[in-house]
Scaffold this active site. Sequence first.
Site, PDB file in Angstrom:
ATOM      1  N   LYS A 219      69.189  57.013  12.927  1.00  0.00           N
ATOM      2  CA  LYS A 219      68.014  57.599  13.571  1.00  0.00           C
ATOM      3  C   LYS A 219      68.033  57.251  15.052  1.00  0.00           C
ATOM      4  O   LYS A 219      68.303  56.105  15.429  1.00  0.00           O
ATOM      5  CB  LYS A 219      66.763  57.034  12.893  1.00  0.00           C
ATOM      6  CG  LYS A 219      65.437  57.611  13.362  1.00  0.00           C
ATOM      7  CD  LYS A 219      64.308  57.044  12.502  1.00  0.00           C
ATOM      8  CE  LYS A 219      62.939  57.561  12.916  1.00  0.00           C
ATOM      9  NZ  LYS A 219      61.870  57.048  12.032  1.00  0.00           N
ATOM     10  N   SER A 291      58.852  60.278  10.192  1.00  0.00           N
ATOM     11  CA  SER A 291      59.593  60.621  11.395  1.00  0.00           C
ATOM     12  C   SER A 291      61.108  60.531  11.241  1.00  0.00           C
ATOM     13  O   SER A 291      61.846  60.960  12.118  1.00  0.00           O
ATOM     14  CB  SER A 291      59.149  59.699  12.533  1.00  0.00           C
ATOM     15  OG  SER A 291      59.561  58.365  12.297  1.00  0.00           O
ATOM     16  N   SER A 315      57.406  56.785   7.369  1.00  0.00           N
ATOM     17  CA  SER A 315      58.503  57.512   8.010  1.00  0.00           C
ATOM     18  C   SER A 315      59.836  57.426   7.289  1.00  0.00           C
ATOM     19  O   SER A 315      60.792  58.107   7.668  1.00  0.00           O
ATOM     20  CB  SER A 315      58.676  57.039   9.458  1.00  0.00           C
ATOM     21  OG  SER A 315      57.616  57.519  10.245  1.00  0.00           O
TER      22      SER A 315
END
Length: 589
Positions: A219, A291, A315
């Site tokens: 990420k 996210s 997330s």
Amino acid sequence: MVDRRKFLQACGTLGLSGTLFPGALYASVREASAGSGKGLQNGPIRSPISDGGVEVTAEQVEAAAEIAGLDFSKEESTMIAEELTSALDGYETLREVGLPNSQVPALMFDPRVSGAKIPTSPDPEGVDLSLDSVPRPKSEEDLAFAGLAKLASLLRAQKVSSVELTELFLSRLRQYDDTLEAVITYTEERAMDAARRADEEIDAGDWRGPLHGIPYGAKDLLAIEGYPTTWGAEPYKKQTIDETATVVQKLDEAGAVCIAKLSLGALAWGDVWFGGTTKNPWNVEQGSSGSSAGPGSAVSAGCVPFAIGSETLGSIVSPSTRNGVTGHRPTFGTVSRHGAMALSWTMDKLGPMARSALDCALVYDAIRGIDPEDPFSVEAPFVMNPSSDVSELRVGFLKSAFEEDYDGAEADRKALAVIRDLAGDVVPVEWPESPPVGPILKTLEVEAAAAFDDLTRNGLDDQMVRQERNAWPHVFRAARLVPAVEFLQMNRHRAELMKRTHAALKNVDVVVAPTYAGSTLGLTNLTGHPCVCLPNEFATVEDAPSDSPRRQPRSFTIIGRLYHDADVLRLAHAYQERTDFHTRRPPIQ
């Protein structure tokens, strides 16, 4: 006097959770500065206050007091105004000094305030994994969707090379990324160097372990030296950070190969970033949630075998659910966050997203551990035997949540039936009803506003793609008006919530719960408890054409005691040994 409780409830409805007096005054000064044409783009604001051009008035104090549900006399308001005028210069002085996003506050958070203790174990730590000999898959598609244990066996036996796998997954990312929008930056040069090195080491008999030579994605809130670290947000699109996050370093040491930095919703909210909206491979008309949007999408599509995501408030859980993958949110502090974007120093967690609980266990084993660069990190034992008998686990279930009516309720009850068959007796458990979770979650918004203080004060928040109420720019602005006293009170209530949650788990090792029903998601993120989120249904998309392959993945969650991540992973693995939801492949159309 204004009725404090009713007034604050009304303010909460409007997104105003009280006021910190200087914050309210600062907001008015910011507006005045904007009107005067003084820019916010280049460094901290030099407001008229700092130049002695503005004084706090008693009337301003009285207005702020009313919002906070307080009542001061004229004399008291005048003295407060003088004090605040004096204090504002100090705020400006500290703003001139500046702070990097990585600087933690002096106030520390420790889940052990609940009464939990880090266990000790005489057993050898790690995943007790025996690599059976497996044939090479007949197709590249089958190879792309193979689990980590299978890939490790193939690599160790040299039936496939790391270079071959790296080229395969890079090719798949490029093939599908126009549709999925899951990649922010390819790290191809670094990846190919690592893959060639892995092949040389394996050829020489120097096998580092089950992740050696296996590609993955990170990420893009994780710094990797030599590459941009954009945090998914337009203001940081060209940002580079000259360090490599600890989790990436640990994966380097394990021989894993990072092939791309994957998308996240801007500043770790949602699935919208400066390059677009990351899509769900099961239904590309739908965002992949966030996210950890890119990790969820890329793992689901077979574009990476695993990815590193992060969770502050859902997330990892939310995109794992949306994309039909398995996500592990570790116990707070067991994985270092050094080199990761800070959103909430007391709630941020890094963890694996993969095709199965066993895959997550292998990754977690590689990235866990204390790190002097992260003062919140701890060393906790991890002993994971995938073949162990889970009937020895004391299993609870969140009874009231399972009784609710919601999408996926029947699938959750079927999952609970499988767990009951595996574990035997399953006892009802309930989370504490008090203190309430919702108001305490305001602490996240305040921490996030502090982490991105410069973004708000410099007006750079206007560059963010999403500007609606449920987006960071608005939340950062409103959070500046939360009283400092109330923030500390919320944290005191949080400590009480942690103690009561620890007490609720005293007679069980794990709790099975619907992913979203009840208060599980918010509560366990506040307390730091570990969980595994795993798929249990792929429902037909409503209003889709009859011949549409689109599906809506759903999940349930297994929560464990603090520092007992192996328990949740063991039970999740046992469930997946009985079911096939984790093996299903999306249509990507």
